[in-house]
Write a protein that holds these residues in place. Structure first.
Motif, PDB file in Angstrom:
ATOM      1  N   ILE A   3      -7.783  -9.017  -3.641  1.00 37.84           N
ATOM      2  CA  ILE A   3      -7.618  -7.585  -3.394  1.00 37.84           C
ATOM      3  C   ILE A   3      -7.712  -6.785  -4.691  1.00 37.84           C
ATOM      4  CG2 ILE A   3      -5.102  -7.621  -3.618  1.00 37.84           C
ATOM      5  CD1 ILE A   3      -7.084  -5.577  -1.032  1.00 37.84           C
ATOM      6  N   SER A   4      -7.315  -7.373  -5.806  1.00 35.94           N
ATOM      7  CA  SER A   4      -7.395  -6.661  -7.082  1.00 35.94           C
ATOM      8  C   SER A   4      -8.842  -6.358  -7.453  1.00 35.94           C
ATOM      9  CB  SER A   4      -6.738  -7.484  -8.193  1.00 35.94           C
ATOM     10  OG  SER A   4      -7.373  -8.738  -8.337  1.00 35.94           O
TER      11      SER A   4
ATOM     12  N   PHE B 110      -5.927   2.357   2.922  1.00 36.15           N
ATOM     13  CA  PHE B 110      -6.866   1.988   1.857  1.00 36.15           C
ATOM     14  C   PHE B 110      -6.754   0.509   1.497  1.00 36.15           C
ATOM     15  CE2 PHE B 110      -7.932   1.726  -2.731  1.00 36.15           C
ATOM     16  CZ  PHE B 110      -9.272   2.075  -2.645  1.00 36.15           C
ATOM     17  N   VAL B 111      -5.541  -0.001   1.355  1.00 34.76           N
ATOM     18  CA  VAL B 111      -5.354  -1.415   1.006  1.00 34.76           C
ATOM     19  C   VAL B 111      -5.835  -2.311   2.147  1.00 34.76           C
ATOM     20  CG1 VAL B 111      -3.674  -3.189   0.402  1.00 34.76           C
ATOM     21  CG2 VAL B 111      -3.450  -0.919  -0.560  1.00 34.76           C
TER      22      VAL B 111
ATOM     23  N   CYS C 108      -9.658  -2.356   2.035  1.00 32.91           N
ATOM     24  CA  CYS C 108     -10.149  -3.192   0.934  1.00 32.91           C
ATOM     25  C   CYS C 108      -9.901  -4.671   1.201  1.00 32.91           C
ATOM     26  CB  CYS C 108      -9.490  -2.766  -0.380  1.00 32.91           C
ATOM     27  SG  CYS C 108      -9.990  -1.146  -0.973  1.00 32.91           S
ATOM     28  N   ASP C 109      -8.773  -4.997   1.817  1.00 33.21           N
ATOM     29  CA  ASP C 109      -8.467  -6.391   2.131  1.00 33.21           C
ATOM     30  C   ASP C 109      -9.446  -6.938   3.162  1.00 33.21           C
ATOM     31  OD1 ASP C 109      -6.540  -8.738   1.989  1.00 33.21           O
ATOM     32  OD2 ASP C 109      -6.427  -8.267   4.131  1.00 33.21           O
TER      33      ASP C 109
ATOM     34  N   GLY D 131       0.807  -1.214   0.000  1.00 26.79           N
ATOM     35  CA  GLY D 131       0.000   0.000   0.000  1.00 26.79           C
ATOM     36  C   GLY D 131       0.837   1.259   0.000  1.00 26.79           C
TER      37      GLY D 131
ATOM     38  N   GLY E 189     -11.723   1.564  -6.480  1.00 29.07           N
ATOM     39  CA  GLY E 189     -10.814   2.504  -7.130  1.00 29.07           C
ATOM     40  C   GLY E 189     -11.363   3.037  -8.433  1.00 29.07           C
TER      41      GLY E 189
ATOM     42  N   THR F 183     -11.519  -5.972  -5.171  1.00 29.41           N
ATOM     43  CA  THR F 183     -12.084  -4.964  -4.267  1.00 29.41           C
ATOM     44  C   THR F 183     -11.510  -3.579  -4.569  1.00 29.41           C
ATOM     45  OG1 THR F 183     -10.419  -5.594  -2.611  1.00 29.41           O
ATOM     46  CG2 THR F 183     -12.606  -6.567  -2.409  1.00 29.41           C
ATOM     47  N   ILE F 184     -10.188  -3.500  -4.745  1.00 28.44           N
ATOM     48  CA  ILE F 184      -9.574  -2.207  -5.071  1.00 28.44           C
ATOM     49  C   ILE F 184     -10.013  -1.760  -6.465  1.00 28.44           C
ATOM     50  CG2 ILE F 184      -7.383  -1.065  -5.626  1.00 28.44           C
ATOM     51  CD1 ILE F 184      -6.114  -2.379  -3.309  1.00 28.44           C
TER      52      ILE F 184
ATOM     53  N   LEU G 206      -4.320   1.784  -7.412  1.00 32.42           N
ATOM     54  CA  LEU G 206      -3.791   2.243  -6.127  1.00 32.42           C
ATOM     55  C   LEU G 206      -2.879   3.453  -6.302  1.00 32.42           C
ATOM     56  CD1 LEU G 206      -3.559   1.827  -3.094  1.00 32.42           C
ATOM     57  CD2 LEU G 206      -1.715   0.197  -3.513  1.00 32.42           C
TER      58      LEU G 206
ATOM     59  N   ILE H 157      -2.081  -4.838  -8.652  1.00 27.26           N
ATOM     60  CA  ILE H 157      -3.046  -4.105  -7.831  1.00 27.26           C
ATOM     61  C   ILE H 157      -3.430  -2.838  -8.600  1.00 27.26           C
ATOM     62  CG2 ILE H 157      -3.502  -3.027  -5.603  1.00 27.26           C
ATOM     63  CD1 ILE H 157      -1.329  -4.715  -4.386  1.00 27.26           C
TER      64      ILE H 157
END
Length: 317
Positions: free
Chosen positions: A293-294, A274-275, A278-279, A56, A301, A296-297, A244, A241
């Motif tokens: 995570i990719s 933020f990470v 989202c995690d 992050g 995002g 959700t972000i 971000l 990711i």
């Protein structure tokens, strides 16, 4: 947004991350851990938390540096082809060096990420119509070309499934022994902080920088090396990711300004928060299963990115 609020949020989310998961570990168990709980905590949960914090912070700062050097608020490793080039480097290392160590793979990935970023910067120098939206579109087109090359060679060498794993940023597979390559980002970020003022001056243009006695080309090359090295380590350990490095620097710029040294710490803390956020969402929304995570972000995002595009004149982006 003051730093103390970001620090408090970081601590709260970090503690929550430690105790969220399929294996039941509560704060009260910390002082009397069983052997199984100790294994889960120190082999999985703590390494996962460390990798989230590093990813992050580092990817957010890399996005800030790239935006400063390119003088465009919509440039990031995602929109400049850096991540796609790093992924191509990982694929090449898998094809040519089948038994390569993680460090060797990272070196190959770093070389490709650096070359890809340099090509993108050269394209920028040739473009006269430098609209705020036009530049990242060029970067996305360049990244898709690189991604197509990766897909072609992966298909020819039966590595499609392997390559797909680098597309999905995912912290669920992070365990002690397979994430330590990310520690290379820490000294690199220290260097970024030391050179923050020079990056700020370089962001004002080549002529202005030279008038102030700054070696413009050396500073730009250092920034690109930092960006490529951090991106390679994150892609190799976690995967891609998205967004971000694009949205976090822009959010910080809105309330903190453009001076890189003043925004660096805010950017790092907000990126980590933020990470983490989202995690945690990805771990609880369909518990006991996880969302990468990719994803959700990417969802959150992309919404923030679209909002910034619509309001860019108001925020001076």
């Amino acid at each position: 947004m003051k730093i103390r609020y970001l620090v408090i949020a970081l601590i709260v989310f970090s503690v929550a991350s430690i105790f969220i998961g399929v294996s039941d570990i509560s704060p009260l168990d910390i002082f009397q851990l069983t052997e199984d709980q100790r294994q889960v905590l120190f082999v999985s949960r703590v390494p996962r938390l460390i990798s989230i914090l590093i990813a992050g912070m580092s990817m957010s700062i890399v996005g800030l540096i790239m935006q400063q050097l390119s003088r465009n608020k919509f440039v990031s490793p995602t929109t400049a082809g850096t991540m796609d080039s790093a992924r191509l480097g990982v694929l090449v290392s898998m094809m040519l060096f089948t038994s390569a160590a993680p460090l060797q793979k990272m070196i190959v990935s770093f070389v490709f990420a650096l070359l890809g970023t340099l090509i993108f910067m050269k394209i920028l120098e040739k473009i006269k119509f430098k609209d705020a939206i036009f530049i990242p579109l060029i970067g996305l087109m360049f990244g898709n070309i690189v991604s197509s090359i990766s897909t072609f060679f992966a298909y020819r060498n039966d590595l499609i499934q392997n390559m797909s794993s680098w597309m999905q940023g995912d912290f669920s597979m992070i365990m002690s022994g397979n994430y330590e390559i990310m520690y290379v980002s820490i000294p690199v970020l220290v260097i970024a902080y030391i050179y923050a003022n020079k990056f700020t001056i370089a962001g004002m243009g080549e002529d202005f920088s030279k008038n102030l006695g700054l070696n413009y080309r050396s500073v730009v090359n250092l920034g690109l090396i930092i960006s490529a090295l951090v991106t390679a380590s994150v892609v190799l350990s976690v995967g891609v990711i998205p967004f971000l490095g694009l949205i976090i620097p822009n959010i910080v710029t809105i309330y903190q300004g453009d001076h890189l040294k003043n925004t660096l710490i805010h950017t790092a803390l907000l990126g980590a928060v933020f990470v983490l956020f989202c995690d945690i969402i990805g771990r609880v929304i369909i518990y006991p299963y996880e969302i990468p995570i990719s994803l959700t972000i990417g969802v959150i995002g992309s919404g923030i990115f679209i909002y910034m595009l619509l309001r860019r004149k108001k925020y001076g982006l």
